[in-house]
Enzyme design. Structure first.
Site, PDB file in Angstrom:
ATOM      1  N   GLY A  57       0.937  -1.135  -0.015  1.00  0.00           N
ATOM      2  CA  GLY A  57       0.132  -0.013  -0.065  1.00  0.00           C
ATOM      3  C   GLY A  57       1.041   1.182  -0.007  1.00  0.00           C
ATOM      4  CG  ASN A 132      -3.802   4.313   9.328  1.00  0.00           C
ATOM      5  OD1 ASN A 132      -4.014   5.425   8.910  1.00  0.00           O
ATOM      6  ND2 ASN A 132      -2.735   4.004   9.780  1.00  0.00           N
ATOM      7  CD  GLN A 160      -6.392  -0.809   8.040  1.00  0.00           C
ATOM      8  OE1 GLN A 160      -7.352  -1.568   8.372  1.00  0.00           O
ATOM      9  NE2 GLN A 160      -5.243  -0.745   8.730  1.00  0.00           N
ATOM     10  CG  HIS A 182      -0.161  -6.743   5.076  1.00  0.00           C
ATOM     11  ND1 HIS A 182       0.113  -5.748   4.109  1.00  0.00           N
ATOM     12  CD2 HIS A 182      -0.427  -6.013   6.324  1.00  0.00           C
ATOM     13  CE1 HIS A 182       0.362  -4.653   4.783  1.00  0.00           C
ATOM     14  NE2 HIS A 182       0.052  -4.867   6.136  1.00  0.00           N
ATOM     15  CB  THR A 218      11.320  -9.128 -11.592  1.00  0.00           C
ATOM     16  OG1 THR A 218      12.611  -8.886 -12.281  1.00  0.00           O
ATOM     17  CG2 THR A 218      10.845 -10.545 -12.111  1.00  0.00           C
ATOM     18  CB  CYS A 303       4.030   2.798   8.226  1.00  0.00           C
ATOM     19  SG  CYS A 303       3.513   1.620   7.199  1.00  0.00           S
TER      20      CYS A 303
END
Length: 359
Positions: A57, A132, A160, A182, A218, A303
């Site tokens: 995110g 959040n 969220q 997640h 990638t 975070c």
């Protein structure tokens, strides 16, 4: 991770080849990747071409805000606006010159201020779908109407929101939306930016431009496959799961109030987040004591882990610094049970008693 998501990851992890290669192995990997893109797009009401896979995110937010702002400069638009209660991946743009949209005491964007601030010089406006820290559901539709009227792009961090409140990219009309795996039982390390076909943020990194010339690197085929499966399940279960989580959330709210706390979360907010202020304790102390008893809570955004300061979200909601450092967030997920809430109740009573003697 959800078992089905883990199964999808393991199956795709056995696929040999780089999805950008032209040989047969690469083509097989590409097929798995595009199937994941199609599955995720179907879950969120997007076209597969509108799904740009990212590392999570935060990267999706950065591309939308910084890349959208840079693209706007090419259109003669020099301003960027972000709400005062954004995740750090969006709020950090203020240090680069973005302006702040104020919020009220409930943490909702002040629409009158938005009407006054959003004009023809604004390139991109960013308003989180579900906060959040408090679970507040923002009036994104109302902000979109204002932004669209001024010709500005609207970005919404819906990390969220996915799996907890209805999300339909096509119907909602937002230009850019950030997602993360997640939060819905998918793997850590993958997210997505939904970008309308006619909206092209500038890339913020160098590389081969594998994801629509916007994001390079990638492509992680196995992570994408696992993300798509988790998102499909979360969206499919949304109505029943929201009802279940709302019941658990309300139990936590009632427990907290009975122990002298004040709620910072609105009753009509997202069903999986509760933010409370406990007078007479430091949230850090309470967090440590709960952790000792097997309860993992939070003092703001993960975070910012390890760098606890007064919550900027609560300060923007006109809470005092003292209140902001006495506030704790409880989050619920697909694995949370009634037994977990019972365990929290016992742990919280014990922890508060100890924390209040130490304050």
């Amino acid at each position: 991770m959800r078992p089905e998501s883990l199964e999808a990851f393991v199956a795709a992890a056995g696929v040999v080849g780089n999805a950008s290669s032209l040989h047969r192995s690469g083509q097989r990997a590409r097929r798995v990747l595009e199937e994941a893109r199609e599955e995720l797009a179907a879950a969120v009401g997007a076209d597969p071409a509108e799904v740009i896979f990212t590392s999570g995110g935060s990267e999706a937010d950065s591309i939308a805000v910084l890349g959208g702002w840079e693209a706007g400069r090419a259109r003669g638009r020099s301003r960027c606006l972000v709400s005062a209660v954004e995740h750090p991946a969006v709020g950090g743009a203020v240090k680069r010159g973005a302006e702040v949209l104020p919020v009220d005491r409930d943490g909702l964007v002040d629409l009158e201020a938005a009407r006054a601030m959003i004009d023809g010089d604004v390139a991109v406006v960013s308003v989180v779908a579900v906060n959040n820290e408090t679970g507040a559901v923002q009036p994104v539709g109302a902000v979109l109407e204002i932004a669209a009227g001024a010709g500005a792009w609207l970005h919404s961090d819906a990390v969220q929101a996915l799996g907890h409140v209805p999300l339909d990219f096509r119907a909602d009309g937002v230009d850019l939306v950030s997602l993360s795996a997640h939060k819905v039982g998918g793997p850590v390390g993958i997210g997505a930016l939904l970008a309308r076909r006619e909206v092209s943020p500038r890339p913020i990194g160098l590389g081969g431009g594998q994801e629509r010339e916007v994001r390079s690197g990638t492509q992680p085929v196995a992570l994408a496959s696992a993300f798509a499966r988790a998102a499909s399940l979360a969206v499919g279960e949304l109505e029943a799961e929201s009802t279940r989580l709302r019941g658990l959330r309300d139990r936590i709210s009632g427990l907290a109030v009975s122990l002298g706390a004040r709620l910072n979360s609105l009753p009509g907010g997202a069903p999986h987040i509760v933010n409370v202020t406990f007078d007479g304790v430091r949230a850090d102390d309470l967090l440590f004591l709960l952790d000792q008893r097997g309860v993992h809570a939070s003092v703001g955004s993960a975070c910012r882990a390890g760098v606890h300061q007064p919550s900027e979200v609560l300060l923007a909601m006109r809470r005092s610094e003292a209140e902001a450092v006495q506030s704790l967030r409880f989050s619920l997920g697909w694995t949370t049970t009634v037994a977990d809430i019972d365990a929290l109740a016992a742990a919280l009573r014990e922890s508060l008693a100890v924390a209040r003697t130490a304050f």
